[in-house]
Design an enzyme around this catalytic site. Structure first.
Site, PDB file in Angstrom:
ATOM      1  N   LYS A 177      -1.335   9.143  -3.204  1.00 11.37           N
ATOM      2  CA  LYS A 177      -2.311   9.917  -4.017  1.00 11.37           C
ATOM      3  C   LYS A 177      -2.616  11.405  -3.791  1.00 11.37           C
ATOM      4  O   LYS A 177      -3.167  11.641  -4.584  1.00 11.37           O
ATOM      5  CB  LYS A 177      -3.676   8.979  -3.742  1.00 11.37           C
ATOM      6  CG  LYS A 177      -4.126   7.648  -3.908  1.00 11.37           C
ATOM      7  CD  LYS A 177      -5.348   7.198  -4.072  1.00 11.37           C
ATOM      8  CE  LYS A 177      -5.281   5.351  -4.578  1.00 11.37           C
ATOM      9  NZ  LYS A 177      -6.881   5.071  -4.216  1.00 11.37           N
ATOM     10  N   LYS A 197       3.750  -2.789 -13.362  1.00 14.28           N
ATOM     11  CA  LYS A 197       2.226  -3.902 -12.904  1.00 14.28           C
ATOM     12  C   LYS A 197       1.289  -3.389 -14.219  1.00 14.28           C
ATOM     13  O   LYS A 197       1.258  -2.313 -14.181  1.00 14.28           O
ATOM     14  CB  LYS A 197       1.801  -3.682 -11.771  1.00 14.28           C
ATOM     15  CG  LYS A 197       1.069  -4.530 -10.988  1.00 14.28           C
ATOM     16  CD  LYS A 197       0.585  -4.059  -9.772  1.00 14.28           C
ATOM     17  CE  LYS A 197      -0.987  -4.483  -9.621  1.00 14.28           C
ATOM     18  NZ  LYS A 197      -1.888  -4.119  -8.282  1.00 14.28           N
ATOM     19  N   LYS A 213      -5.187  -1.177 -14.613  1.00 12.74           N
ATOM     20  CA  LYS A 213      -6.632  -0.736 -15.746  1.00 12.74           C
ATOM     21  C   LYS A 213      -6.608   0.705 -15.537  1.00 12.74           C
ATOM     22  O   LYS A 213      -7.096   2.115 -16.956  1.00 12.74           O
ATOM     23  CB  LYS A 213      -8.120  -1.060 -15.457  1.00 12.74           C
ATOM     24  CG  LYS A 213      -8.008  -0.887 -14.101  1.00 12.74           C
ATOM     25  CD  LYS A 213      -9.426  -1.085 -13.266  1.00 12.74           C
ATOM     26  CE  LYS A 213      -9.585  -1.313 -12.176  1.00 12.74           C
ATOM     27  NZ  LYS A 213     -10.143  -2.469 -11.127  1.00 12.74           N
TER      28      LYS A 213
END
Ligand code: TRP
Length: 355
Positions: free
Chosen positions: A138, A220, A223
């Site tokens: 991140k 994977k 969204k």
């Protein structure tokens, strides 16, 4: 010695009778999990997690929450975050989590989370936090906002978990390291202060399944994928679902069978199997000689049918904000009562003067 002291305190709290009762009848195990309100859940979230959260309600004491504080570690649009938090709460109920059976709440409504998080951050080694792969990922992705919250995220997650003394925590692969971190804190903390926290374990669902992207089945389903055809959200309209499955990337063969290297078909078979309850063997038999087109259409129909009642429940719940408010307030009240017991114990142990 330490262990003895911990047990003695527990006994004092419950009294002799309570301890005996607990020994006599098997204690119902506690499950806890959270999900961030960063968008409508995908079919992957549903199959991999939330579907199981509902079915576990009978067997366990369950606590589920919307992890809105965690979402602040990346910049959010305030109005959008508020809306998404309410939607996430409604989605949990729409997916079958029953607030009469389970504890359902919104993280920021329960003060003890932020408070225990501070205390635990003082027991979180800098080195361990620096090794978290999510932090590294991140901070690379949001290089303009590498903030302290992103760094201490695992301490907040440890607080979320430990406040409720759960036996099991269902988490996806990406959160495993944070659960390990929590377990290290328990060992460290209990080592100093005695038996304060129950050691949580990862919960591996009996019928777990990892749902992959429909456009790149080696990745994977997410969204945040830039290609909307790569994922299904649990609120997609039936025709949208059917179309996305029709476009799903497969391979150049024709036979519906589960085999290494057939990632696209394997993914569709997994989804179809979870949704219908049919075994791979049965699916292979049913689709022998029928080709991918037929199969994709059936998978699309099956998923659309399965998600229909969830979409309808969600629409109904979002029409009734008063009900949602009442439920999340009730949840927060119950969560506060449970979590404050742990928090008080911790405060006493670490030497804070009780008010
Ligand atoms: N960090 C988790 C995620 O992003 C959400 C979460 C927050 C969580 N606190 C938790 C999950 C405690 C399990 C237990 O998916």
């Amino acid at each position: 010695m330490k262990e003895e002291k911990g047990l003695k305190e527990e006994k004092d709290m419950k009294g002799d009778k309570g301890m005996e009762e607990e020994k006599k009848q098997e204690r119902k195990k506690v499950i806890l999990s959270g999900i961030q309100p960063t968008g409508i859940f995908t079919l992957g979230n549903y199959i991999g997690a939330i579907r199981n959260w509902g079915t576990m309600q009978e067997e366990y004491h369950c606590a589920y929450f919307v992890a809105d504080l965690h979402s602040l570690t990346v910049r959010q649009e305030p109005a959008a975050l508020r809306r998404q938090s309410l939607e996430a709460f409604a989605l949990l109920l729409a997916c079958g989590i029953d607030p009469e059976k389970s504890l359902v709440f919104i993280q920021s409504h329960v003060h003890s989370h932020a408070e225990l998080s501070w205390i635990l951050s003082c027991y979180s080694p800098f080195g361990a936090l620096s090794r978290m792969t999510q932090f590294k990922d991140k901070s690379a992705r949001h290089a303009d906002n590498v903030n302290a919250g992103l760094f201490t995220y695992p301490a907040l997650m440890a607080a979320d978990i430990l406040l409720y003394q759960p036996d099991y925590v269902p988490v996806g692969e990406d959160q495993r390291q944070h659960l390990e971190f929590t377990r290290d804190i328990v060992e460290h903390f209990n080592g100093i202060y005695g038996n304060v926290f129950r050691m949580p374990e990862a919960y591996i669902p009996k019928t777990g399944a990892r749902v992959m992207s429909l456009q790149d089945p080696t990745k994977k389903m997410s969204k945040s994928d830039t290609n909307p055809n790569a994922f299904i959200t649990i609120l997609d309209e039936p025709n949208v679902i059917v179309n996305k499955f029709r476009r799903a990337v497969t391979d150049s063969e024709t036979e519906v069978c589960f085999r290494e290297g057939k990632d696209g078909i394997n993914n569709l078979m997994t989804i179809y199997s979870v949704i219908t309850g049919l075994s791979f063997e049965q699916i292979e038999k049913d689709f022998a000689g029928r080709g991918y087109g037929d199969f994709k259409a059936e998978v699309g129909d099956a998923v659309a049918e399965k998600l229909r009642p969830i979409r309808e429940n969600f629409a109904r719940l979002m029409q009734d904000k008063a009900y949602l408010e009442q439920q999340y307030r009730k949840g927060a009240e119950k969560a506060a009562a449970i979590s404050e017991r742990t928090l008080a114990k911790v405060k006493k142990k670490v030497g804070l003067l009780m008010p």
